[in-house]
Design an enzyme around this catalytic site. Structure first.
Site, short mmCIF file in Angstrom:
data_model
loop_
_atom_site.label_atom_id
_atom_site.label_comp_id
_atom_site.label_asym_id
_atom_site.label_seq_id
_atom_site.Cartn_x
_atom_site.Cartn_y
_atom_site.Cartn_z
N PRO A 11 49.57 39.17 42.11
CA PRO A 11 50.80 38.49 41.02
C PRO A 11 49.39 37.97 39.78
O PRO A 11 48.30 37.63 40.35
CB PRO A 11 51.47 37.24 41.77
N ASN A 12 50.43 37.75 38.16
CA ASN A 12 49.88 37.29 37.35
C ASN A 12 48.61 38.42 36.63
O ASN A 12 48.24 38.55 35.60
CB ASN A 12 49.84 35.82 37.28
N ARG A 19 46.61 35.90 30.30
CA ARG A 19 46.64 34.50 30.84
C ARG A 19 45.31 33.56 30.88
O ARG A 19 44.48 34.64 31.25
CB ARG A 19 47.26 34.70 32.45
N TYR A 24 39.65 34.02 32.62
CA TYR A 24 39.99 35.33 32.92
C TYR A 24 39.48 36.25 32.18
O TYR A 24 39.25 37.81 31.66
CB TYR A 24 41.33 35.42 33.05
N ASN A 75 42.52 42.85 44.44
CA ASN A 75 42.26 41.72 43.98
C ASN A 75 43.57 40.67 44.01
O ASN A 75 44.40 41.19 43.34
CB ASN A 75 41.87 41.66 42.55
N ALA A 78 46.89 35.14 43.65
CA ALA A 78 47.10 33.96 44.94
C ALA A 78 47.56 34.48 46.25
O ALA A 78 47.53 33.43 46.98
CB ALA A 78 48.56 33.23 43.67
N ASP A 88 47.53 41.09 57.67
CA ASP A 88 47.83 41.53 58.79
C ASP A 88 47.84 42.78 58.35
O ASP A 88 47.19 44.32 59.14
CB ASP A 88 48.52 41.58 59.58
N GLU A 99 37.33 42.41 48.51
CA GLU A 99 37.86 41.79 47.66
C GLU A 99 37.21 42.18 46.76
O GLU A 99 35.91 41.63 46.85
CB GLU A 99 38.13 40.52 49.24
N HIS A 101 37.67 39.58 42.48
CA HIS A 101 37.90 37.83 41.81
C HIS A 101 37.18 38.16 40.69
O HIS A 101 36.13 38.48 40.09
CB HIS A 101 38.13 37.08 42.45
N ILE A 102 37.93 38.13 39.73
CA ILE A 102 37.70 37.97 38.82
C ILE A 102 36.70 37.05 38.21
O ILE A 102 35.41 36.34 37.71
CB ILE A 102 38.83 38.17 37.38
N SER A 103 37.13 35.85 38.85
CA SER A 103 36.13 34.64 38.49
C SER A 103 35.27 33.85 39.83
O SER A 103 36.30 34.74 40.51
CB SER A 103 37.37 32.73 38.07
N ARG A 108 35.64 26.61 41.78
CA ARG A 108 37.53 26.64 41.72
C ARG A 108 38.05 25.10 42.28
O ARG A 108 37.22 24.78 43.22
CB ARG A 108 38.39 27.62 41.44
#
Length: 150
Positions: A11-12, A19, A24, A75, A78, A88, A99, A101-103, A108
């Site tokens: 999401p997002n 954003r 990001y 990615n 949230a 699962d 996995e 993540h950009i940040s 955080r």
């Protein structure tokens, strides 16, 4: 088994470039996709998806599992911290999972520190910005090659 690499975005992430650019960056998701395809090289099979809906991400993980995809780069955004359902689904996938993540989620707020996805991921990458996707594609290709040799 296929040589397909699934790159799944939660999401997002469709809002990349707009954003919170201080977190990001200004790179759009379309630019991230082009970066992934260029990094993978000609002839590479990439399935690049984004959804704000948890069930669609789960369906794509199931699709990757059923078709015997070579690897998944995800990615989950949230959903990383909330989705037992995605966890699962990923447990059923037999290939490498990265996995992404950009940040740097560990720099955080505390709510971002406990990833459910990390519990099944082969590797975790965070904090490299949008270029982290290129790094993840290269790492996935290495993981796939190593698995093929074993």
């Amino acid at each position: 088994m296929t040589n397909t690499i699934y790159i799944l975005n939660g999401p997002n992430l469709n809002r990349l470039g707009k954003r919170e650019p201080h977190i990001y960056g200004h790179t759009t998701l379309a630019e991230v996709e082009a970066l992934c395809r260029n990094t993978a090289g000609a002839g590479a099979q990439i399935r690049f998806h984004q959804s704000n809906r948890e069930y669609e991400l789960i369906d794509w993980v199931h699709e990757a599992t059923e078709e015997g995809a070579a690897g998944i780069i995800i990615n989950p955004a949230a959903f990383t911290f909330t989705s037992i359902a995605i966890l699962d689904a990923l447990k059923q996938f037999d290939g490498p999972i990265i996995e992404l993540h950009i940040s740097n989620v560990h720099r955080r707020e505390a709510i971002y520190h406990n990833s459910l996805v990390s519990k099944v991921a082969t590797a975790v990458m965070a904090g490299l910005g949008p270029r982290g996707y290129a790094t993840a594609v290269g790492a996935m290709q290495d993981l796939i090659a190593a698995k093929a040799q074993s």
